[in-house]
Design a protein around this motif. Sequence first.
Motif, PDB file in Angstrom:
ATOM      1  N   LEU A  64       0.854  -1.182   0.000  1.00 31.52           N
ATOM      2  CA  LEU A  64       0.000   0.000   0.000  1.00 31.52           C
ATOM      3  C   LEU A  64       0.891   1.233   0.000  1.00 31.52           C
ATOM      4  O   LEU A  64       1.678   1.440   0.927  1.00 31.52           O
ATOM      5  CB  LEU A  64      -0.918   0.009   1.227  1.00 31.52           C
ATOM      6  N   ALA A  65       0.788   2.052  -1.052  1.00 29.68           N
ATOM      7  CA  ALA A  65       1.587   3.278  -1.178  1.00 29.68           C
ATOM      8  C   ALA A  65       0.646   4.484  -1.195  1.00 29.68           C
ATOM      9  O   ALA A  65      -0.189   4.620  -2.085  1.00 29.68           O
ATOM     10  CB  ALA A  65       2.425   3.241  -2.451  1.00 29.68           C
ATOM     11  N   VAL A  66       0.778   5.345  -0.201  1.00 32.74           N
ATOM     12  CA  VAL A  66      -0.046   6.546  -0.084  1.00 32.74           C
ATOM     13  C   VAL A  66       0.802   7.733  -0.516  1.00 32.74           C
ATOM     14  O   VAL A  66       1.601   8.243   0.258  1.00 32.74           O
ATOM     15  CB  VAL A  66      -0.567   6.737   1.365  1.00 32.74           C
ATOM     16  N   GLN A  84       3.906   2.356   2.504  1.00 33.51           N
ATOM     17  CA  GLN A  84       4.733   3.535   2.227  1.00 33.51           C
ATOM     18  C   GLN A  84       3.820   4.757   2.201  1.00 33.51           C
ATOM     19  O   GLN A  84       2.826   4.779   1.467  1.00 33.51           O
ATOM     20  CB  GLN A  84       5.434   3.392   0.882  1.00 33.51           C
ATOM     21  N   GLN A  85       4.152   5.767   2.998  1.00 30.69           N
ATOM     22  CA  GLN A  85       3.355   6.985   3.002  1.00 30.69           C
ATOM     23  C   GLN A  85       4.261   8.185   2.797  1.00 30.69           C
ATOM     24  O   GLN A  85       5.231   8.373   3.517  1.00 30.69           O
ATOM     25  CB  GLN A  85       2.582   7.132   4.320  1.00 30.69           C
ATOM     26  N   ALA A 107       7.580  -0.530   6.878  1.00 27.11           N
ATOM     27  CA  ALA A 107       6.704   0.631   6.919  1.00 27.11           C
ATOM     28  C   ALA A 107       7.559   1.878   6.720  1.00 27.11           C
ATOM     29  O   ALA A 107       8.465   2.132   7.505  1.00 27.11           O
ATOM     30  CB  ALA A 107       5.975   0.702   8.250  1.00 27.11           C
ATOM     31  N   GLN A 108       7.288   2.623   5.658  1.00 26.53           N
ATOM     32  CA  GLN A 108       7.955   3.900   5.414  1.00 26.53           C
ATOM     33  C   GLN A 108       6.962   4.982   5.802  1.00 26.53           C
ATOM     34  O   GLN A 108       5.944   5.164   5.130  1.00 26.53           O
ATOM     35  CB  GLN A 108       8.374   4.028   3.958  1.00 26.53           C
ATOM     36  N   LEU A 109       7.253   5.694   6.900  1.00 20.31           N
ATOM     37  CA  LEU A 109       6.292   6.603   7.493  1.00 20.31           C
ATOM     38  C   LEU A 109       6.656   8.056   7.240  1.00 20.31           C
ATOM     39  O   LEU A 109       7.811   8.446   7.359  1.00 20.31           O
ATOM     40  CB  LEU A 109       6.213   6.353   9.002  1.00 20.31           C
ATOM     41  N   ALA A 110       5.658   8.860   6.903  1.00 17.23           N
ATOM     42  CA  ALA A 110       5.777  10.304   6.727  1.00 17.23           C
ATOM     43  C   ALA A 110       4.363  10.860   6.748  1.00 17.23           C
ATOM     44  O   ALA A 110       3.397  10.122   6.932  1.00 17.23           O
ATOM     45  CB  ALA A 110       6.485  10.636   5.412  1.00 17.23           C
TER      46      ALA A 110
END
Length: 160
Positions: A64-66, A84-85, A107-110
Amino acid sequence: MNAAKGGFNARDTWRNAISGRGQLVKTGSGALTLAGKNRFTGGIALKGGQLTLAAPQAAGTGKLAVQAGTVRTTTPIKLAHGFQQAKRGTLALKVTKATAVKIHGRAQLAGTLKLSGVKGVKNHQKLITFTKHQGTFAHVKGLPKGWHVKYHQHSLELVH
């Protein structure tokens, strides 16, 4: 989806089970709800508007890429291949007694984390679990007074 056009362009719910190798790309200002037990493997790219995940396997089995817009949960969900956000994205979680999001993978958080349903939460309640993470949310909204989020190696939790 373009909310200004009204009807299904503004808001739609897909309750059927989606399968296959393709990727779901959500663009525009409209709101889409996925409520099926999905098995598609190509992942989801959210580029605008709102995407609501209303079933544990609603996101399928891909990443899931936001990139922009808001991903909203109404039930605890599982993400099979990472999350990924980007900084223009928002993750809106409905907090329950169960972990809201279980991410298998990185989890890539931003961007923004927006919480709802936080009444009655317990200290050290896990919001998100992951295999590993990179980054943090720039903004956290909806926290009760005196609460904050704490990042651990494999989870993000609410702390009082």
